[in-house]
Design a protein around this motif. Structure first.
Motif, PDB file in Angstrom:
ATOM      1  N   LYS A   1       0.821  -1.177  -0.051  1.00 36.00           N
ATOM      2  CA  LYS A   1       0.066   0.007   0.060  1.00 36.00           C
ATOM      3  C   LYS A   1       0.819   1.134   0.015  1.00 36.00           C
ATOM      4  O   LYS A   1       0.661   2.379  -0.504  1.00 36.00           O
ATOM      5  N   LEU A   2       2.103   1.272   0.879  1.00 35.30           N
ATOM      6  CA  LEU A   2       2.973   2.246   0.909  1.00 35.30           C
ATOM      7  C   LEU A   2       3.659   2.568  -0.413  1.00 35.30           C
ATOM      8  O   LEU A   2       3.564   3.771  -1.001  1.00 35.30           O
ATOM      9  N   ALA A   3       3.920   1.552  -1.101  1.00 37.78           N
ATOM     10  CA  ALA A   3       4.673   1.652  -2.251  1.00 37.78           C
ATOM     11  C   ALA A   3       3.688   2.111  -3.556  1.00 37.78           C
ATOM     12  O   ALA A   3       4.301   3.027  -4.083  1.00 37.78           O
ATOM     13  N   GLY A   4       2.503   1.439  -3.521  1.00 39.58           N
ATOM     14  CA  GLY A   4       1.423   1.984  -4.415  1.00 39.58           C
ATOM     15  C   GLY A   4       1.060   3.396  -4.272  1.00 39.58           C
ATOM     16  O   GLY A   4       0.924   4.340  -5.144  1.00 39.58           O
ATOM     17  N   THR A   5       1.104   4.092  -3.130  1.00 43.12           N
ATOM     18  CA  THR A   5       0.706   5.428  -2.665  1.00 43.12           C
ATOM     19  C   THR A   5       1.856   6.340  -3.359  1.00 43.12           C
ATOM     20  O   THR A   5       1.455   7.185  -4.047  1.00 43.12           O
ATOM     21  N   LEU A   6       3.035   5.929  -2.982  1.00 45.29           N
ATOM     22  CA  LEU A   6       4.364   6.599  -3.423  1.00 45.29           C
ATOM     23  C   LEU A   6       4.414   6.809  -5.060  1.00 45.29           C
ATOM     24  O   LEU A   6       4.671   7.666  -5.529  1.00 45.29           O
ATOM     25  N   LEU A   7       4.180   5.549  -5.450  1.00 45.89           N
ATOM     26  CA  LEU A   7       4.328   5.265  -6.991  1.00 45.89           C
ATOM     27  C   LEU A   7       3.204   6.152  -7.494  1.00 45.89           C
ATOM     28  O   LEU A   7       3.310   6.917  -8.810  1.00 45.89           O
ATOM     29  N   LEU A   8       1.622   6.262  -6.933  1.00 44.82           N
ATOM     30  CA  LEU A   8       0.799   6.994  -7.662  1.00 44.82           C
ATOM     31  C   LEU A   8       1.012   8.585  -7.367  1.00 44.82           C
ATOM     32  O   LEU A   8       0.767   9.196  -8.630  1.00 44.82           O
ATOM     33  N   CYS A   9       1.576   8.953  -6.452  1.00 46.73           N
ATOM     34  CA  CYS A   9       1.789  10.311  -6.352  1.00 46.73           C
ATOM     35  C   CYS A   9       2.986  10.749  -7.339  1.00 46.73           C
ATOM     36  O   CYS A   9       3.013  11.852  -7.830  1.00 46.73           O
ATOM     37  N   ALA A  10       3.965   9.759  -7.780  1.00 50.94           N
ATOM     38  CA  ALA A  10       4.639  10.188  -8.903  1.00 50.94           C
ATOM     39  C   ALA A  10       3.916   9.941 -10.339  1.00 50.94           C
ATOM     40  O   ALA A  10       4.379  10.806 -11.291  1.00 50.94           O
ATOM     41  N   VAL A  11       3.484   9.049 -10.642  1.00 54.01           N
ATOM     42  CA  VAL A  11       2.929   8.748 -11.714  1.00 54.01           C
ATOM     43  C   VAL A  11       1.629   9.527 -12.304  1.00 54.01           C
ATOM     44  O   VAL A  11       1.571  10.048 -13.537  1.00 54.01           O
ATOM     45  N   VAL A  12       0.748   9.913 -11.200  1.00 51.43           N
ATOM     46  CA  VAL A  12      -0.358  10.803 -11.714  1.00 51.43           C
ATOM     47  C   VAL A  12       0.150  12.182 -12.343  1.00 51.43           C
ATOM     48  O   VAL A  12      -0.615  12.403 -13.550  1.00 51.43           O
ATOM     49  N   PRO A  13       0.647  12.813 -11.855  1.00 45.42           N
ATOM     50  CA  PRO A  13       1.055  14.200 -12.378  1.00 45.42           C
ATOM     51  C   PRO A  13       1.819  13.806 -13.868  1.00 45.42           C
ATOM     52  O   PRO A  13       1.560  14.543 -14.856  1.00 45.42           O
ATOM     53  N   LEU A  14       2.663  12.645 -14.032  1.00 50.34           N
ATOM     54  CA  LEU A  14       3.335  12.335 -15.235  1.00 50.34           C
ATOM     55  C   LEU A  14       2.150  11.937 -16.394  1.00 50.34           C
ATOM     56  O   LEU A  14       2.177  12.175 -17.391  1.00 50.34           O
TER      57      LEU A  14
ATOM     58  N   ILE B   1      -0.996  13.209 -16.304  1.00 52.74           N
ATOM     59  CA  ILE B   1      -1.685  14.519 -16.649  1.00 52.74           C
ATOM     60  C   ILE B   1      -0.778  15.025 -17.880  1.00 52.74           C
ATOM     61  O   ILE B   1      -1.174  15.603 -18.852  1.00 52.74           O
ATOM     62  N   ILE B   2       0.612  14.883 -17.709  1.00 55.03           N
ATOM     63  CA  ILE B   2       1.555  15.638 -18.547  1.00 55.03           C
ATOM     64  C   ILE B   2       1.457  14.864 -20.149  1.00 55.03           C
ATOM     65  O   ILE B   2       1.265  15.439 -20.927  1.00 55.03           O
ATOM     66  N   GLY B   3       1.358  13.529 -19.868  1.00 55.90           N
ATOM     67  CA  GLY B   3       1.298  12.684 -20.762  1.00 55.90           C
ATOM     68  C   GLY B   3       0.076  12.865 -21.708  1.00 55.90           C
ATOM     69  O   GLY B   3      -0.056  12.678 -23.010  1.00 55.90           O
ATOM     70  N   TYR B   4      -0.928  13.021 -21.084  1.00 57.29           N
ATOM     71  CA  TYR B   4      -2.324  13.141 -21.678  1.00 57.29           C
ATOM     72  C   TYR B   4      -2.490  14.700 -22.426  1.00 57.29           C
ATOM     73  O   TYR B   4      -2.721  14.310 -23.696  1.00 57.29           O
TER      74      TYR B   4
END
Length: 117
Positions: free
Chosen positions: A4-17, A19-22
Motif C-alpha cells: 500500500k505504501l509503495a503503491g501510494t508513493l508510486l501514484l504520487c509520482a505517476v499521476v502528474p506524469l 496528466i502531462i502525458g495526456y
C-alpha cells in the motif's frame, strides 16, 4: 502494508506524469503525428480498463468488454466501438487473449511488493 505504501508513493509520482502525458498526446495527436501517440493512447486504455473497469493491466478495455459481453457496461462499449469498426472488441480479444492467458499462467496478477518469496 509495504504494498500500500509503495503503491501510494508510486501514484504520487505517476499521476502528474500521466496528466502531462495526456496533454502531450492531445497536442501531438492534433498538431503533429497520430502515429507518435498511438502507444500512449494504448497505455491509457489499459489504465482505464484496470482502474475503472477492474480489468487486467495488460488488457484493453475493448478486449475486456468482449470477455464480459453479457454485462451491461460491456454491451455499451461493444456497441460504441462497433459504430467505428465492426467487431472491434471481438478482434481485440482474439489478439489479446493469448497475452492474458500467459500473464495469468505466470502469476503476474498476484501481489509482488512485500510478498515473501
Amino acid at each position: 502494508m509495504k504494498e500500500k505504501l509503495a503503491g501510494t508513493l508510486l501514484l504520487c509520482a505517476v499521476v502528474p506524469l500521466f496528466i502531462i502525458g495526456y496533454i502531450f498526446i492531445v497536442f501531438v495527436g492534433i498538431f503533429i503525428s497520430v502515429a507518435r501517440v498511438r502507444q500512449g493512447v494504448r497505455a491509457m486504455d489499459h489504465f482505464v480498463n484496470a482502474t475503472l473497469f477492474n480489468g487486467y493491466a495488460w488488457e484493453s478495455l475493448s478486449s475486456h468488454a468482449w470477455r464480459e459481453r453479457k454485462k451491461t457496461w460491456a454491451k455499451v462499449v461493444i456497441k460504441i466501438t462497433d459504430f467505428f469498426q465492426k467487431d472491434h472488441c471481438k478482434r481485440a480479444n482474439k489478439r489479446e487473449q493469448p497475452i492474458i492467458d500467459l500473464m495469468l499462467e505466470k502469476g503476474l496478477d498476484k501481489q509482488s511488493i512485500g510478498k515473501q518469496i
